[in-house]
Design a protein around this motif. Structure first.
Motif: not given
Length: 331
Positions: A105-116
């Motif tokens: 979730i933290a990665a998705a919030k900062r845009g490092a991943v496009s989704g989960i």
């Protein structure tokens, strides 16, 4: 990193369930721009158990991923979790599943991943770890900062959004008020548009048998559901109902509607699951990022035996990529 180029995060789920197995099978079968969030030790153990040639490569951030052939890249989120007995409920496993999700979730919030894309968790294991959430959806809502979320279940034949999620039927009836109805209708419309359906046709299922039969079997349809439908129509949403819950999905499957708003958990999930667990996908609407999941549980009875079917996870990945593509196109 832009949404278009960022990889997907793939959480391993409960390490004692089938999550690591279906993750390993999926990333062995298909070359995906996906990073596993979880335990390096668990993923190495399952790859060895399955006799898979792919190597497990530990990385620290999504930006380090290279997506080489025959390599599964894993971000360690479990503080060197020991390999636990497969097929058993364990507090450490519940904590590990939770930690993986929070990191994703933290990665998705900062845009490092496009989704989960999430593999299954076990609610009892999380409870043993003193994590008091009834499921993925509630965790995602809290940690993403979303104001209101809804579960959307989808397969090739039907789609459904739930007014209420993980709660007793008695509480679900209490919670299915005007605001909950209207929010679910709006999210159903947004969810369809996110899948590329420009003008979705939405049906709302009734709460009572025969949608209340004009008030003979309950008046929630008259007092609550119809006014919410009218309010949504006034906003320009193409929504109708309430329809009898025992026939509305048949009409949706025949192509009359693009999506059905269901009043409670089983009303919406039974039709989707009846058509096959390998085809159903859970999509969380209302989040600031894409999230999908296979529509099945941890299956402790078959965990570690190498027989778990990863088809639903593959479908969940495909839906996630479709949602990201539509989102990117609209940006």
């Amino acid at each position: 990193m832009s949404t278009q180029t960022a990889p997907l995060a793939l959480t391993m789920g409960d390490p004692c369930g089938i999550g690591p197995e279906i993750v390993a099978k999926t990333l062995t079968q298909r070359q995906e721009r996906a990073i596993v969030y979880g335990s390096v030790a668990v993923m190495r153990n399952i790859v060895q158990r399955l006799g898979i040639d792919n190597s497990i490569q530990e990385i620290s951030t999504p930006e380090e991923a290279r997506f080489h052939e025959n390599t599964i890249e894993v971000i360690e989120t479990s503080q060197r979790l020991p390999v636990l007995p497969i097929g058993q409920i364990h507090a450490a496993a519940g904590q590990a599943a939770f930690d993986a999700l929070i990191a994703a979730i933290a990665a998705a919030k900062r845009g490092a991943v496009s989704g989960i894309v999430t593999a299954p968790i076990n609610k009892e294991a999380m409870s043993l770890a003193n994590i008091r959430y009834p499921g993925h959806t509630e965790i995602l809502a809290d940690y993403s900062g979303a104001k209101r979320v809804a579960m959307m279940l989808a397969n090739d034949d039907i789609r459904t959004v739930l007014v209420t999620i993980h709660m007793s039927l008695r509480k679900a009836i209490e919670q299915a008020d005007f605001n909950a109805q209207l929010a679910a209708i709006r999210l159903a419309c947004e969810g369809c548009k996110a899948l590329g359906i420009a003008k979705p046709r939405i049906a709302v299922a009734g709460l009572n048998p025969h949608a209340g039969e004009g008030g003979l079997f309950g008046d929630e349809e008259i007092r609550i559901i119809r006014p919410a439908i009218a309010a949504a129509c006034a906003e320009g949403i193409n929504v109708s109902g309430p329809y009898a819950g025992d026939t509305v999905y048949m009409h949706a499957r025949q192509g009359k509607f693009d999506i059905v708003v269901a009043q409670y958990h089983d009303q919406g999930l039974i039709p989707v699951k009846y058509l096959g667990l390998d085809r159903g996908v859970n999509i969380t609407l209302g989040l600031p990022f894409v999230r999908t999941s296979p529509d099945h549980g941890t299956a402790f009875d078959i965990a570690g035996k190498g027989i778990a079917d990863h088809a639903s996870l593959v479908t969940a990945l495909d839906y996630a990529k479709q949602l990201v593509a539509v989102q990117t196109k609209s940006e």
